[in-house]
Design an enzyme around this catalytic site. Structure first.
Site, PDB file in Angstrom:
ATOM      1  CG  ASN A   9      12.744   3.044  70.106  1.00  0.00           C
ATOM      2  OD1 ASN A   9      12.695   1.929  69.603  1.00  0.00           O
ATOM      3  ND2 ASN A   9      11.943   4.021  69.725  1.00  0.00           N
ATOM      4  CG  HIS A  12      15.444  -0.381  65.014  1.00  0.00           C
ATOM      5  ND1 HIS A  12      14.712  -0.414  63.837  1.00  0.00           N
ATOM      6  CD2 HIS A  12      15.495   0.921  65.381  1.00  0.00           C
ATOM      7  CE1 HIS A  12      14.374   0.820  63.511  1.00  0.00           C
ATOM      8  NE2 HIS A  12      14.840   1.646  64.433  1.00  0.00           N
ATOM      9  CG  HIS A  45       6.519   4.305  66.890  1.00  0.00           C
ATOM     10  ND1 HIS A  45       7.128   5.141  65.981  1.00  0.00           N
ATOM     11  CD2 HIS A  45       5.184   4.498  66.721  1.00  0.00           C
ATOM     12  CE1 HIS A  45       6.205   5.805  65.309  1.00  0.00           C
ATOM     13  NE2 HIS A  45       5.016   5.419  65.729  1.00  0.00           N
ATOM     14  NE  ARG A  47       6.074   3.670  61.451  1.00  0.00           N
ATOM     15  CZ  ARG A  47       6.670   4.855  61.333  1.00  0.00           C
ATOM     16  NH1 ARG A  47       7.683   5.167  62.115  1.00  0.00           N
ATOM     17  NH2 ARG A  47       6.293   5.718  60.434  1.00  0.00           N
ATOM     18  NE  ARG A  51       7.332   1.182  59.075  1.00  0.00           N
ATOM     19  CZ  ARG A  51       7.635   2.390  58.609  1.00  0.00           C
ATOM     20  NH1 ARG A  51       8.826   2.905  58.862  1.00  0.00           N
ATOM     21  NH2 ARG A  51       6.792   3.079  57.888  1.00  0.00           N
ATOM     22  CG  HIS A  52       9.172  -1.216  64.452  1.00  0.00           C
ATOM     23  ND1 HIS A  52       8.256  -0.667  65.313  1.00  0.00           N
ATOM     24  CD2 HIS A  52       9.757  -0.186  63.803  1.00  0.00           C
ATOM     25  CE1 HIS A  52       8.284   0.649  65.179  1.00  0.00           C
ATOM     26  NE2 HIS A  52       9.170   0.978  64.264  1.00  0.00           N
ATOM     27  CD  GLU A  72       8.603   6.711  70.142  1.00  0.00           C
ATOM     28  OE1 GLU A  72       9.635   7.123  70.677  1.00  0.00           O
ATOM     29  OE2 GLU A  72       8.575   6.290  68.972  1.00  0.00           O
ATOM     30  CB  THR A 102      12.945   6.784  61.176  1.00  0.00           C
ATOM     31  OG1 THR A 102      12.830   7.020  62.586  1.00  0.00           O
ATOM     32  CG2 THR A 102      13.776   7.903  60.554  1.00  0.00           C
ATOM     33  CB  THR A 103       9.335   9.653  63.776  1.00  0.00           C
ATOM     34  OG1 THR A 103       8.971   8.349  64.221  1.00  0.00           O
ATOM     35  CG2 THR A 103       8.208  10.613  64.030  1.00  0.00           C
ATOM     36  CD  GLU A 153      11.409  11.911  72.783  1.00  0.00           C
ATOM     37  OE1 GLU A 153      10.760  11.394  73.707  1.00  0.00           O
ATOM     38  OE2 GLU A 153      12.077  11.257  71.966  1.00  0.00           O
ATOM     39  CG  HIS A 194      14.577  10.764  65.447  1.00  0.00           C
ATOM     40  ND1 HIS A 194      15.391  10.631  64.356  1.00  0.00           N
ATOM     41  CD2 HIS A 194      13.504   9.979  65.212  1.00  0.00           C
ATOM     42  CE1 HIS A 194      14.825   9.812  63.493  1.00  0.00           C
ATOM     43  NE2 HIS A 194      13.679   9.395  63.988  1.00  0.00           N
ATOM     44  N   GLY A 195      17.915   9.896  66.484  1.00  0.00           N
ATOM     45  CA  GLY A 195      19.209   9.918  65.815  1.00  0.00           C
ATOM     46  C   GLY A 195      20.403  10.045  66.744  1.00  0.00           C
ATOM     47  CG  HIS A 217      18.880   3.062  63.997  1.00  0.00           C
ATOM     48  ND1 HIS A 217      19.822   3.667  63.208  1.00  0.00           N
ATOM     49  CD2 HIS A 217      18.611   1.878  63.424  1.00  0.00           C
ATOM     50  CE1 HIS A 217      20.093   2.885  62.182  1.00  0.00           C
ATOM     51  NE2 HIS A 217      19.368   1.796  62.281  1.00  0.00           N
TER      52      HIS A 217
HETATM   53  N1  PXP Z   1      11.976   9.534  70.204  1.00  0.00           N
HETATM   54  C1  PXP Z   1      10.938   9.429  69.348  1.00  0.00           C
HETATM   55  C2  PXP Z   1       9.713  10.202  69.641  1.00  0.00           C
HETATM   56  C3  PXP Z   1      11.019   8.580  68.217  1.00  0.00           C
HETATM   57  O1  PXP Z   1       9.973   8.504  67.369  1.00  0.00           O
HETATM   58  C4  PXP Z   1      12.175   7.821  68.015  1.00  0.00           C
HETATM   59  C5  PXP Z   1      12.269   6.890  66.853  1.00  0.00           C
HETATM   60  O2  PXP Z   1      11.295   5.910  66.944  1.00  0.00           O
HETATM   61  C6  PXP Z   1      13.218   7.941  68.958  1.00  0.00           C
HETATM   62  C7  PXP Z   1      13.101   8.826  70.022  1.00  0.00           C
HETATM   63  C8  PXP Z   1      14.472   7.147  68.836  1.00  0.00           C
HETATM   64  O3  PXP Z   1      15.171   7.516  67.703  1.00  0.00           O
HETATM   65  P1  PXP Z   1      16.430   6.666  67.249  1.00  0.00           P
HETATM   66  O4  PXP Z   1      15.937   5.280  66.996  1.00  0.00           O
HETATM   67  O5  PXP Z   1      16.891   7.370  66.018  1.00  0.00           O
HETATM   68  O6  PXP Z   1      17.424   6.723  68.383  1.00  0.00           O
END
Ligand code: PXP
Length: 240
Positions: A9, A12, A45, A47, A51-52, A72, A102-103, A153, A194-195, A217
């Site tokens: 992703n 950022h 993503h 949005r 924002r990005h 996304e 964030t989501t 996911e 995510h994370g 991220h």
């Molecule tokens: N998967 C989805 C569906 C997300 O919305 C995000 C954040 O945009 C990510 C993965 C990636 O998350 P991170 O940036 O925390 O690694």
């Protein structure tokens, strides 16, 4: 056994660009670099508040990228129209709240079920693979199947958070394992995202049945120190 895919992703990169209102660093350049570094897909993503990533990033990246683009989007009419026009091979439908950083959680699949189903079917007819971003919760996995999604996911945010603050994560891990198992049983392709950091990805990579990891991220942050190529290679080793 098919290989586990790594999606990167690059939102950022656009966050850094937008912080100064300049035209660099370029998300397109990042997408092509990620491709060259061995990732299997690039995630962005779009949005509602842009924002990005913005519409022009989406257009450019979609036209130049050779590996699949994973877009996304929230389940809105505006995003449906854009996705139908741009035809990304992969789409992940995510919840979106304007104020969130964030989501924050998975989709609420009990809300506007019929309109979600219509959106999924339109996007599938348009030849996109559809994934739903859900909590590791068995009802949401079953509901994703009922809604005709191709993939789920699993939102790994809570699990990753517990690891980051050195708290017990066993309960959350159990939920993820059960969700992966059910997803596979129902014939859904299961992804995780995510994370994720090196540490959390290493633990989740041991669960069989997760076919794709989407990481942003931490990966972009880590690449400040060791470079994007090295960070992607490190994640590749972890999830193989
Ligand atoms: N998967 C989805 C569906 C997300 O919305 C995000 C954040 O945009 C990510 C993965 C990636 O998350 P991170 O940036 O925390 O690694």
């Amino acid at each position: 056994m098919s290989k586990i895919r790594l999606g990167v992703n690059i939102d950022h990169v656009a966050t850094v660009r937008n912080a100064r209102g300049e035209n660099y660093p370029s998300p397109l350049r990042a997408a092509l670099f990620v491709q060259k570094s061995g990732a299997d897909s690039v995630t962005i993503h779009l949005r509602e508040d842009r924002r990005h990533i913005n519409d022009s990033d989406l257009k450019q990246i979609k036209s130049k990228l050779k590996i699949p683009l994973n877009l996304e989007i929230a389940a809105t009419d505006e995003m449906l129209k854009i996705a139908l026009k741009r035809k990304p091979p992969f789409i992940c439908i995510v919840p979106e709240k304007r104020q969130e950083i964030t989501t924050e959680g998975g989709l609420n699949l009990n809300f506007k079920k019929n309109s979600l189903k219509k959106i999924i079917n339109k996007l599938k007819k348009n030849k996109s693979r559809i994934s739903l971003f859900v909590e590791p919760n068995l009802n949401d996995i079953k509901e994703s199947k009922n809604l005709n999604a191709d993939c789920v996911e699993i939102h790994t945010g809570k699990f990753c958070n517990l690891i980051n603050i050195n708290k017990n994560y066993e309960n959350e891990l159990k939920k993820i394992k059960a969700a992966v198992k059910l997803g596979n049983k129902l014939g859904l392709e299961v992804h995780a995202g995510h994370g994720l950091t090196y540490k959390s990805a290493k633990i989740l990579a041991k669960i069989s049945g997760i076919k794709e990891f989407n990481i942003g991220h931490f990966l972009i942050g880590e690449s400040i120190f060791v470079g994007l190529n090295k960070t992607i290679k490190n994640f590749r080793k972890i999830i193989k």
